[in-house]
Design a protein around this motif. Structure first.
Motif, PDB file in Angstrom:
ATOM      1  N   VAL A  42      18.888  27.797  13.235  1.00  0.00           N
ATOM      2  CA  VAL A  42      17.871  29.128  12.711  1.00  0.00           C
ATOM      3  C   VAL A  42      17.188  29.058  11.673  1.00  0.00           C
ATOM      4  N   PHE A  43      18.048  28.011  10.647  1.00  0.00           N
ATOM      5  CA  PHE A  43      18.370  28.091   9.449  1.00  0.00           C
ATOM      6  C   PHE A  43      16.443  27.544   9.471  1.00  0.00           C
ATOM      7  N   ARG A  44      16.468  26.607  10.094  1.00  0.00           N
ATOM      8  CA  ARG A  44      15.023  26.121  10.417  1.00  0.00           C
ATOM      9  C   ARG A  44      13.872  26.458  10.576  1.00  0.00           C
ATOM     10  N   GLU A  45      14.010  27.325  11.651  1.00  0.00           N
ATOM     11  CA  GLU A  45      12.756  28.530  12.179  1.00  0.00           C
ATOM     12  C   GLU A  45      12.964  29.939  11.446  1.00  0.00           C
ATOM     13  N   TYR A  46      13.704  30.458  11.156  1.00  0.00           N
ATOM     14  CA  TYR A  46      13.770  31.660  10.239  1.00  0.00           C
ATOM     15  C   TYR A  46      14.339  31.870   9.048  1.00  0.00           C
ATOM     16  N   PRO A  47      13.599  31.954   7.860  1.00  0.00           N
ATOM     17  CA  PRO A  47      14.509  31.908   6.657  1.00  0.00           C
ATOM     18  C   PRO A  47      15.377  32.891   6.104  1.00  0.00           C
ATOM     19  N   VAL A  48      16.051  32.848   5.828  1.00  0.00           N
ATOM     20  CA  VAL A  48      17.368  33.904   5.597  1.00  0.00           C
ATOM     21  C   VAL A  48      16.629  35.259   5.026  1.00  0.00           C
ATOM     22  N   LYS A  49      14.984  35.251   3.550  1.00  0.00           N
ATOM     23  CA  LYS A  49      14.874  35.652   3.074  1.00  0.00           C
ATOM     24  C   LYS A  49      13.560  36.679   4.143  1.00  0.00           C
ATOM     25  N   THR A  50      13.717  36.186   4.799  1.00  0.00           N
ATOM     26  CA  THR A  50      12.669  37.132   5.872  1.00  0.00           C
ATOM     27  C   THR A  50      13.226  37.884   7.841  1.00  0.00           C
ATOM     28  N   HIS A  51      14.589  36.905   7.088  1.00  0.00           N
ATOM     29  CA  HIS A  51      15.642  37.322   8.779  1.00  0.00           C
ATOM     30  C   HIS A  51      16.683  37.653   8.500  1.00  0.00           C
ATOM     31  N   THR A  52      17.334  37.538   7.311  1.00  0.00           N
ATOM     32  CA  THR A  52      18.874  38.391   6.737  1.00  0.00           C
ATOM     33  C   THR A  52      19.413  38.714   7.827  1.00  0.00           C
ATOM     34  N   ASN A  53      19.420  39.711   8.478  1.00  0.00           N
ATOM     35  CA  ASN A  53      20.281  40.077   9.411  1.00  0.00           C
ATOM     36  C   ASN A  53      20.487  40.106  11.013  1.00  0.00           C
ATOM     37  N   VAL A  54      20.784  38.974  11.190  1.00  0.00           N
ATOM     38  CA  VAL A  54      20.751  38.206  11.900  1.00  0.00           C
ATOM     39  C   VAL A  54      22.398  38.921  13.464  1.00  0.00           C
ATOM     40  N   LEU A  55      21.999  38.843  14.426  1.00  0.00           N
ATOM     41  CA  LEU A  55      22.707  39.516  15.473  1.00  0.00           C
ATOM     42  C   LEU A  55      22.529  38.409  16.695  1.00  0.00           C
ATOM     43  N   VAL A  56      23.995  37.607  16.909  1.00  0.00           N
ATOM     44  CA  VAL A  56      24.641  36.957  17.674  1.00  0.00           C
ATOM     45  C   VAL A  56      25.089  37.533  18.306  1.00  0.00           C
ATOM     46  N   CYS A  57      25.077  37.462  19.675  1.00  0.00           N
ATOM     47  CA  CYS A  57      25.143  37.589  21.140  1.00  0.00           C
ATOM     48  C   CYS A  57      26.221  36.934  21.621  1.00  0.00           C
ATOM     49  N   CYS A  58      27.747  37.279  21.900  1.00  0.00           N
ATOM     50  CA  CYS A  58      28.394  36.074  22.222  1.00  0.00           C
ATOM     51  C   CYS A  58      29.332  36.092  23.362  1.00  0.00           C
ATOM     52  N   GLY A  59      28.740  35.551  24.777  1.00  0.00           N
ATOM     53  CA  GLY A  59      29.682  35.499  25.543  1.00  0.00           C
ATOM     54  C   GLY A  59      31.266  34.870  25.964  1.00  0.00           C
ATOM     55  N   PRO A  60      31.475  35.278  26.962  1.00  0.00           N
ATOM     56  CA  PRO A  60      32.977  35.045  27.344  1.00  0.00           C
ATOM     57  C   PRO A  60      33.764  33.236  27.997  1.00  0.00           C
ATOM     58  N   GLY A  61      32.468  31.914  27.374  1.00  0.00           N
ATOM     59  CA  GLY A  61      32.852  31.059  27.489  1.00  0.00           C
ATOM     60  C   GLY A  61      32.785  30.243  26.396  1.00  0.00           C
ATOM     61  N   ASN A  62      32.450  28.725  26.299  1.00  0.00           N
ATOM     62  CA  ASN A  62      31.935  28.168  25.656  1.00  0.00           C
ATOM     63  C   ASN A  62      30.931  28.174  24.454  1.00  0.00           C
ATOM     64  N   ASN A  63      29.411  28.576  25.304  1.00  0.00           N
ATOM     65  CA  ASN A  63      28.351  29.405  25.362  1.00  0.00           C
ATOM     66  C   ASN A  63      28.671  30.312  23.866  1.00  0.00           C
ATOM     67  N   GLY A  64      29.563  30.650  23.865  1.00  0.00           N
ATOM     68  CA  GLY A  64      30.554  32.121  23.257  1.00  0.00           C
ATOM     69  C   GLY A  64      31.089  31.363  22.220  1.00  0.00           C
ATOM     70  N   GLY A  65      31.742  30.414  22.009  1.00  0.00           N
ATOM     71  CA  GLY A  65      32.283  29.900  21.057  1.00  0.00           C
ATOM     72  C   GLY A  65      31.641  29.587  20.533  1.00  0.00           C
ATOM     73  N   ASP A  66      30.992  28.196  20.522  1.00  0.00           N
ATOM     74  CA  ASP A  66      29.112  28.245  19.888  1.00  0.00           C
ATOM     75  C   ASP A  66      28.457  29.344  19.418  1.00  0.00           C
ATOM     76  N   GLY A  67      28.148  29.927  19.203  1.00  0.00           N
ATOM     77  CA  GLY A  67      27.796  31.445  18.688  1.00  0.00           C
ATOM     78  C   GLY A  67      28.371  32.447  17.924  1.00  0.00           C
ATOM     79  N   LEU A  68      29.999  31.657  17.737  1.00  0.00           N
ATOM     80  CA  LEU A  68      31.415  32.057  16.805  1.00  0.00           C
ATOM     81  C   LEU A  68      30.873  31.337  15.551  1.00  0.00           C
ATOM     82  N   VAL A  69      31.180  30.072  15.800  1.00  0.00           N
ATOM     83  CA  VAL A  69      30.790  28.996  15.159  1.00  0.00           C
ATOM     84  C   VAL A  69      29.310  29.165  14.345  1.00  0.00           C
ATOM     85  N   ALA A  70      28.154  29.587  14.835  1.00  0.00           N
ATOM     86  CA  ALA A  70      27.204  29.196  14.537  1.00  0.00           C
ATOM     87  C   ALA A  70      26.891  30.526  13.465  1.00  0.00           C
TER      88      ALA A  70
END
Length: 246
Positions: A42-70
Motif C-alpha cells: 500500500v505504502f509503495r503504490e498509494y502515498p499517504v498524502k493522496t490516499h489517506t483514507n484506507v478501507l480495509v475489508c476483512c473476511g473471516p479467515g487468515n486473509n482477514g487476519g492479514d488485513g487486520l495486521v495491515a
C-alpha cells in the motif's frame, strides 16, 4: 524475464503447515509478516498524502487476519484506516488484533449494513481486499457478495491480498454475474503466486518473506530475492510457472 513459481491451494496449505511445524513459526508470526508486507505494498503504490483514507475489508479467515495486521501498520505510517469486518472470527488471535486496532482508535465495524458500507466507500480513497485467500471456494455468499459488488461499483482502486476475492484460485475471474471482470489495481501474492495470478494484468507484488531454502528445495520453488529490508518484491511482468509448465 524473471521466472516465479505458482503454487496450488493444496501446496500453499502444505507450505503453511511446514512453516509452522518444521520452520517453528507461529500463526501469529506468519500473519504479522504477511500483514506487514501488505502494508508496504500500500505504502509503495498509494502515498499517504493522496490516499489517506484506507478501507480495509476483512473476511473471516487468515486473509482477514492479514488485513487486520495491515491496518495497524498503516495507522503507524500515517494513514487513517477503517476496518470492515462483518463476520469477525471469535478466536483469541483475531480478537487481540481487533483490540490492538481499537487501542489506536481505528474504527472496526463488525456488523454488516449495506448503507453503512456504501457510506464508508464514499469517504475512502483506497480499498484493501482482504476478504478471501487461497482457500476460497465460490460462490460468494451474503454479505460478501454485496460487499464486493459495492467495491466494484465504487470505482476505487483496490489492492487485493493473495487472490482477488471472488476469483477461482485456479481459473481466475468470474466470466458472468455481478463480479464479472473484477480486476484489482494491485495484487500482493503471499509466499508464492497462485494459478489465478496468470490472469492478473496489473501491478503485482510478492510478500511473505519467510520461506527457507529448505522449503524452496522441498517444493521446487523459484522465488525472487527480496531487496534489502523490504518485505515485498515487484514481480509485475514476471513469467509465472505452474507445475504443469515448469
Amino acid at each position: 524475464m524473471m521466472s516465479v513459481s505458482c503454487v496450488s491451494a493444496a501446496i500453499a496449505a502444505a507450505i503453511d503447515a511446514d512453516l509452522m511445524f518444521i520452520g517453528a513459526f507461529s500463526i501469529d508470526q506468519l500473519m504479522e509478516l504477511a500483514g506487514l508486507s501488505v502494508s508496504q505494498a500500500v505504502f509503495r503504490e498509494y502515498p499517504v498524502k493522496t490516499h489517506t483514507n484506507v478501507l480495509v475489508c476483512c473476511g473471516p479467515g487468515n486473509n482477514g487476519g492479514d488485513g487486520l495486521v495491515a491496518a495497524r501498520h498503516l495507522w503507524q505510517y500515517g494513514y487513517k484506516p477503517v476496518v470492515y469486518y462483518p463476520k469477525p472470527t471469535p478466536k483469541d488471535l483475531y480478537q487481540r488484533l481487533c483490540q490492538q486496532l481499537r487501542d489506536l482508535n481505528v474504527p472496526v465495524y463488525t456488523k454488516h449494513e449495506d448503507s453503512d458500507f456504501r457510506h464508508l466507500l464514499t469517504s475512502s480513497s483506497l480499498v484493501v481486499d482482504a476478504l478471501f485467500g487461497f482457500s476460497f471456494k465460490g460462490p460468494l455468499r451474503a454479505p460478501f457478495d454485496s460487499i464486493l459488488e459495492a467495491i466494484i461499483g465504487s470505482k476505487l482502486p483496490v489492492l487485493s491480498v493473495d487472490a482477488p476475492s471472488s476469483w477461482d484460485i485456479d481459473k481466475g475471474p468470474d466470466h458472468e454475474g455481478p463480479c464479472k471482470g473484477f480486476m484489482p489495481s494491485v495484487l500482493i501474492s503471499l509466499t508464492a503466486p497462485k494459478p489465478c495470478s496468470l490472469f492478473f494484468r496489473n501491478k503485482h507484488y510478492l510478500g511473505g518473506r519467510f520461506v527457507s531454502k529448505a522449503l524452496l528445495n522441498k517444493y521446487h520453488l523459484v522465488l525472487p530475492p527480496y531487496p534489502g529490508m523490504d518485505q515485498i518484491v515487484d514481480i509485475t511482468g514476471s513469467k509465472l510457472e505452474t507445475e504443469e509448465s515448469a
